[in-house]
Design an enzyme around this catalytic site. Sequence first.
Site, PDB file in Angstrom:
ATOM      1  CG  ASN A  61      21.498 -25.338  -4.533  1.00  0.00           C
ATOM      2  OD1 ASN A  61      22.244 -26.309  -4.485  1.00  0.00           O
ATOM      3  ND2 ASN A  61      21.883 -24.127  -4.167  1.00  0.00           N
ATOM      4  CG  ASN A 118      22.673 -27.208   0.062  1.00  0.00           C
ATOM      5  OD1 ASN A 118      22.763 -27.986   1.010  1.00  0.00           O
ATOM      6  ND2 ASN A 118      23.186 -25.989   0.088  1.00  0.00           N
ATOM      7  N   PRO A 119      22.481 -30.790   0.031  1.00  0.00           N
ATOM      8  CG  PRO A 119      24.293 -32.076   0.740  1.00  0.00           C
ATOM      9  CD  PRO A 119      23.946 -30.782   0.060  1.00  0.00           C
ATOM     10  CB  SER A 120      20.207 -28.022   3.441  1.00  0.00           C
ATOM     11  OG  SER A 120      20.149 -27.209   2.282  1.00  0.00           O
ATOM     12  CB  SER A 154      27.834 -19.449  -3.706  1.00  0.00           C
ATOM     13  OG  SER A 154      28.180 -18.952  -4.990  1.00  0.00           O
ATOM     14  CB  THR A 155      25.833 -24.001  -5.538  1.00  0.00           C
ATOM     15  OG1 THR A 155      25.779 -24.685  -4.293  1.00  0.00           O
ATOM     16  CG2 THR A 155      25.594 -24.994  -6.663  1.00  0.00           C
ATOM     17  N   GLY A 156      26.713 -21.379  -7.082  1.00  0.00           N
ATOM     18  CA  GLY A 156      26.739 -20.609  -8.320  1.00  0.00           C
ATOM     19  C   GLY A 156      28.140 -20.307  -8.789  1.00  0.00           C
ATOM     20  CG  HIS A 208      27.800 -19.253   0.434  1.00  0.00           C
ATOM     21  ND1 HIS A 208      28.842 -20.133   0.229  1.00  0.00           N
ATOM     22  CD2 HIS A 208      26.663 -20.015   0.532  1.00  0.00           C
ATOM     23  CE1 HIS A 208      28.360 -21.368   0.197  1.00  0.00           C
ATOM     24  NE2 HIS A 208      27.059 -21.319   0.380  1.00  0.00           N
TER      25      HIS A 208
END
Length: 368
Positions: free
Chosen positions: A182, A204-206, A290-292, A339
């Site tokens: 991110n 993350n697009p946000s 989650s991304t992680g 998450h």
Amino acid sequence: MRGQRFLYFSLLILGSLLTTFIWYTFNNNWHRPLKKDPEIKSSDSCTDCREEKHIIELCSASRTQENQKVNNQQLHQKTKKNAPGSSDSCKDCRTWLRLKCNGFENAIITQKNTPLGSKVIYDGEKKKTIKVTAEQFSFFFQGHPFSNKTRQTCAVVGNGGILANSSCGKMIDSAEFVIRCNLPPLSNGYEKHVGMKTDLVTANPSIFTKKYGSLLGRRRMFVESLCQYGNSMLLLPAFSFSLNTALCLRVLYTIEDFGSPIQPVFLNPKYLESLAVFWRSQGLKETRLSTGMMMTSLALDLCDDVHLYGFWPFSVHPHSFQDLTNHYYDDAQGNKVFHSMSDEFKLLLQLHNQGVLKLHLGECGANE
């Protein structure tokens, strides 16, 4: 005369009694049935014997089969309990992860795994699909994004506050392949603790929406922020939700327009779906990984030795007991609806204890 008759009569009675006693005694001793030896029947007349033996054999065989069935069930339960794909034991998670998800081939959309005209299903919106157009297909990675080789060491760098003042920068940069999550800041004093080397970084697009106005206005600040990641791959979730597609394409256009060396690639929704199924089978039940967790899974596919940094979802340091910010660079809170960071950490700790990966939860000194 009378006396003689009485004597005879008495003798007669006494004799009768004596005779009766002798007869009774001899009758019991001589005429009692003797215990016979077992009769050995011939094979022709052993029908009953064979039937009895057959019943015994059937019962014995039945008990043997039943015991074998119980043993097999116990063995099956034991095998199932200790199988690599079960929640009780994940020592062979790496093997099962490769078999079921194969991030090496499927994590990133390529022209090989997603042909022109194919239908892509959004992993966050299962009812929505998109047909790959010629323009979109031209953006897909050609060839193999990971040079078709396994790395020796991977460092997956989370953004947890535990990385602040950790002095882990050198250890992170010593890994053969470094994954970051991110678009985290690396310069301005963070280098000592988080390093600078980057081979793949997620977005993350946000971040594009909140920080860069969805790239609908000036875009130079965004492009300049990418310089710290060099020519690494920028992993974009263009097909996770339908709203992400146009936004991620604007990111790609911006990178092309400004000639940034970073390489935009698209995260494969099929891979994310397979990951969700796999980790759910390990007992990890959350709305979305989650991304992680996604990047840790990918690293287990790409590298022999996987090291995790910044993966500590709690507000107190495990050694010094000092208060920690949520990220090493700010205290913004993550999405707790999608998450379950504590559940993910519990699973990662289990993998650490089983030697599948290495969690770094303290300062990176000479003894690390």
